[in-house]
Design a protein around this motif. Structure first.
Motif, PDB file in Angstrom:
ATOM      1  N   LEU A  76     -14.267  14.166  -7.646  1.00  0.00           N
ATOM      2  CA  LEU A  76     -13.062  14.027  -8.474  1.00  0.00           C
ATOM      3  C   LEU A  76     -11.796  13.962  -7.625  1.00  0.00           C
ATOM      4  N   ALA A  77     -11.886  14.395  -6.368  1.00  0.00           N
ATOM      5  CA  ALA A  77     -10.718  14.345  -5.469  1.00  0.00           C
ATOM      6  C   ALA A  77     -10.600  13.004  -4.759  1.00  0.00           C
ATOM      7  N   ILE A  78     -11.591  12.142  -4.916  1.00  0.00           N
ATOM      8  CA  ILE A  78     -11.571  10.852  -4.209  1.00  0.00           C
ATOM      9  C   ILE A  78     -10.359   9.999  -4.569  1.00  0.00           C
ATOM     10  N   PRO A  79      -9.917   9.936  -5.849  1.00  0.00           N
ATOM     11  CA  PRO A  79      -8.728   9.119  -6.152  1.00  0.00           C
ATOM     12  C   PRO A  79      -7.504   9.470  -5.308  1.00  0.00           C
ATOM     13  N   LEU A  80      -7.367  10.734  -4.917  1.00  0.00           N
ATOM     14  CA  LEU A  80      -6.235  11.121  -4.068  1.00  0.00           C
ATOM     15  C   LEU A  80      -6.336  10.435  -2.700  1.00  0.00           C
ATOM     16  N   ILE A  81      -7.549  10.344  -2.162  1.00  0.00           N
ATOM     17  CA  ILE A  81      -7.741   9.663  -0.880  1.00  0.00           C
ATOM     18  C   ILE A  81      -7.501   8.167  -1.039  1.00  0.00           C
ATOM     19  N   LEU A  82      -7.947   7.615  -2.165  1.00  0.00           N
ATOM     20  CA  LEU A  82      -7.759   6.179  -2.387  1.00  0.00           C
ATOM     21  C   LEU A  82      -6.281   5.822  -2.515  1.00  0.00           C
ATOM     22  N   ILE A  83      -5.481   6.722  -3.064  1.00  0.00           N
ATOM     23  CA  ILE A  83      -4.035   6.497  -3.132  1.00  0.00           C
ATOM     24  C   ILE A  83      -3.460   6.384  -1.716  1.00  0.00           C
ATOM     25  N   LEU A  84      -3.939   7.242  -0.811  1.00  0.00           N
ATOM     26  CA  LEU A  84      -3.490   7.166   0.586  1.00  0.00           C
ATOM     27  C   LEU A  84      -3.931   5.859   1.231  1.00  0.00           C
ATOM     28  N   VAL A  85      -5.141   5.394   0.895  1.00  0.00           N
ATOM     29  CA  VAL A  85      -5.627   4.107   1.410  1.00  0.00           C
ATOM     30  C   VAL A  85      -4.702   2.975   0.968  1.00  0.00           C
ATOM     31  N   ILE A  86      -4.311   2.986  -0.304  1.00  0.00           N
ATOM     32  CA  ILE A  86      -3.420   1.953  -0.841  1.00  0.00           C
ATOM     33  C   ILE A  86      -2.038   2.045  -0.195  1.00  0.00           C
ATOM     34  N   MET A  87      -1.542   3.277  -0.016  1.00  0.00           N
ATOM     35  CA  MET A  87      -0.233   3.448   0.608  1.00  0.00           C
ATOM     36  C   MET A  87      -0.231   2.936   2.040  1.00  0.00           C
ATOM     37  N   MET A  88      -1.325   3.185   2.781  1.00  0.00           N
ATOM     38  CA  MET A  88      -1.419   2.686   4.153  1.00  0.00           C
ATOM     39  C   MET A  88      -1.403   1.164   4.162  1.00  0.00           C
ATOM     40  N   ALA A  89      -2.155   0.559   3.242  1.00  0.00           N
ATOM     41  CA  ALA A  89      -2.209  -0.906   3.180  1.00  0.00           C
ATOM     42  C   ALA A  89      -0.848  -1.487   2.805  1.00  0.00           C
ATOM     43  N   LEU A  90      -0.170  -0.883   1.837  1.00  0.00           N
ATOM     44  CA  LEU A  90       1.139  -1.387   1.425  1.00  0.00           C
ATOM     45  C   LEU A  90       2.183  -1.188   2.522  1.00  0.00           C
ATOM     46  N   GLY A  91       2.091  -0.066   3.238  1.00  0.00           N
ATOM     47  CA  GLY A  91       3.036   0.175   4.320  1.00  0.00           C
ATOM     48  C   GLY A  91       2.985  -0.921   5.368  1.00  0.00           C
ATOM     49  N   ILE A  92       1.758  -1.270   5.787  1.00  0.00           N
ATOM     50  CA  ILE A  92       1.600  -2.374   6.731  1.00  0.00           C
ATOM     51  C   ILE A  92       1.969  -3.693   6.056  1.00  0.00           C
ATOM     52  N   GLY A  93       1.615  -3.821   4.773  1.00  0.00           N
ATOM     53  CA  GLY A  93       1.878  -5.055   4.040  1.00  0.00           C
ATOM     54  C   GLY A  93       3.350  -5.370   3.902  1.00  0.00           C
ATOM     55  N   PHE A  94       4.198  -4.359   3.774  1.00  0.00           N
ATOM     56  CA  PHE A  94       5.643  -4.597   3.700  1.00  0.00           C
ATOM     57  C   PHE A  94       6.136  -5.293   4.969  1.00  0.00           C
ATOM     58  N   PHE A  95       5.682  -4.788   6.125  1.00  0.00           N
ATOM     59  CA  PHE A  95       6.065  -5.415   7.391  1.00  0.00           C
ATOM     60  C   PHE A  95       5.512  -6.839   7.478  1.00  0.00           C
ATOM     61  N   MET A  96       4.228  -6.986   7.147  1.00  0.00           N
ATOM     62  CA  MET A  96       3.559  -8.273   7.300  1.00  0.00           C
ATOM     63  C   MET A  96       4.101  -9.309   6.314  1.00  0.00           C
ATOM     64  N   ALA A  97       4.544  -8.881   5.133  1.00  0.00           N
ATOM     65  CA  ALA A  97       5.081  -9.828   4.153  1.00  0.00           C
ATOM     66  C   ALA A  97       6.333 -10.517   4.694  1.00  0.00           C
ATOM     67  N   ILE A  98       7.201  -9.737   5.338  1.00  0.00           N
ATOM     68  CA  ILE A  98       8.413 -10.313   5.941  1.00  0.00           C
ATOM     69  C   ILE A  98       8.054 -11.198   7.123  1.00  0.00           C
ATOM     70  N   LEU A  99       7.126 -10.716   7.957  1.00  0.00           N
ATOM     71  CA  LEU A  99       6.717 -11.500   9.125  1.00  0.00           C
ATOM     72  C   LEU A  99       6.065 -12.809   8.696  1.00  0.00           C
ATOM     73  N   ASN A 100       5.265 -12.752   7.647  1.00  0.00           N
ATOM     74  CA  ASN A 100       4.578 -13.947   7.160  1.00  0.00           C
ATOM     75  C   ASN A 100       5.546 -14.945   6.533  1.00  0.00           C
ATOM     76  N   LEU A 101       6.664 -14.449   6.040  1.00  0.00           N
ATOM     77  CA  LEU A 101       7.672 -15.336   5.476  1.00  0.00           C
ATOM     78  C   LEU A 101       8.349 -16.168   6.556  1.00  0.00           C
ATOM     79  N   VAL A 102       8.423 -15.593   7.766  1.00  0.00           N
ATOM     80  CA  VAL A 102       9.056 -16.282   8.896  1.00  0.00           C
ATOM     81  C   VAL A 102       8.030 -17.071   9.701  1.00  0.00           C
ATOM     82  N   PHE A 103       6.895 -16.427   9.985  1.00  0.00           N
ATOM     83  CA  PHE A 103       5.817 -17.063  10.745  1.00  0.00           C
ATOM     84  C   PHE A 103       4.573 -17.109   9.872  1.00  0.00           C
TER      85      PHE A 103
END
Length: 283
Positions: free
Chosen positions: A166-193
């Motif tokens: 039942l505690a797994i969703p808390l870990i999955l939230i961290l997984v999503i946050m890690m992906a979005l954190g990198i994704g914010f950087f990559m979204a801007i980079l991908n817009l330029v390159f």
């Protein structure tokens, strides 16, 4: 006569560069006010993906099943010595691969979110973070679809997940946050390159083997570095152990990985908020 009070909003050139808690309040409020737009974007992505698709939802689970079937065959015939896993190997591989695909789908979706929006980024004034947050929708739906074969295999093996799951969703939230954190950087980079989107897909293809997904967590040197240097590893290991009802073994690495996920998310969002208006002008 009653006096009418006008609310005047003053925009300053460096408003986005301000520091302090007030900026975060503005950022969160802006995304919250865009929640209906985010839901509409999620529905659009879902409709576009499965429209005119003969196999439909099968594409969400087919790569997962084929990959696990291949590695199960190799493990059974001793081509690879997979070692002992906390769950039966098929369950271990199916579950861990689903968590990895949740991470990779969020990262790829957020990386391509601005590019896929086309001229909307420059011609229409709206909260651009909505495009990134909306990318979680498709990844989340695909993850829920992948739970069907996982549940089927659990029933086949007669394996009942522990109450700790039942505690797994808390870990999955961290997984999503890690992906979005990198994704914010990559979204801007991908817009330029535009090569950035292709690069991240290639990196993720090989990155799957740098985490204990299709094999148990390594305990011998130097392979144990996979657990200590890859911040994703403690998260996926935690979900495996919670699912199996075991004591968490990464009690030092897990808080560090959680801190990295949160910091990446906050820093990525902040950088995205500051830099996107200037980048969009030149895109």
């Amino acid at each position: 006569m009653e006096k009418q009070h006008e609310i005047i909003t003053v925009y300053t050139p460096n408003a986005r560069r301000q520091s302090g808690l007030l900026v975060w309040v503005i950022m969160v409020k802006s995304v919250w006010q865009s929640r209906e737009l985010i839901l509409r974007l999620m529905k659009r992505d879902f409709s576009v993906r499965y429209r005119q698709s003969l196999l439909g939802y099968v594409w969400a689970v087919l790569p997962q099943i084929v990959t696990v079937a291949l590695f199960t065959f190799l493990a059974k015939h001793r081509v690879f010595d997979m070692g002992e896993t906390s769950l039966p190997y098929v369950l271990h591989a199916l579950w861990s691969l689903s968590v990895w695909q949740l991470f990779s789908s969020c990262l790829v979706g957020s990386t391509n979110s601005l590019v896929n929006a086309g001229s909307l980024v420059t011609k229409i004034n709206f909260t651009k973070e909505a495009l990134v947050f909306a990318s979680v929708g498709q990844a989340g739906i695909d993850f829920l679809i992948r739970l069907l074969p996982i549940t089927t295999v659990f029933i086949w093996y007669g394996y009942l997940p522990s109450i700790q799951a039942l505690a797994i969703p808390l870990i999955l939230i961290l997984v999503i946050m890690m992906a979005l954190g990198i994704g914010f950087f990559m979204a801007i980079l991908n817009l330029v390159f535009r090569d950035a989107g292709n690069a991240i897909s290639m990196i993720l293809t090989f990155g799957m083997f740098l985490a204990p997904i299709l094999y148990p967590p390594p305990i011998r040197e130097p392979f144990v570095l996979v657990n200590t240097l890859n911040p994703f590893s403690p998260l996926v290991i935690a979900t495996q152990e919670l699912l199996a009802g075991q004591t968490l073994s990464q009690m030092t690495a897990l808080p560090v990985a959680a801190g990295i996920a949160i910091m990446l998310f906050l820093l990525g969002w902040r950088v995205f908020y500051i830099t996107l208006p200037r980048i969009a002008e030149r895109a």
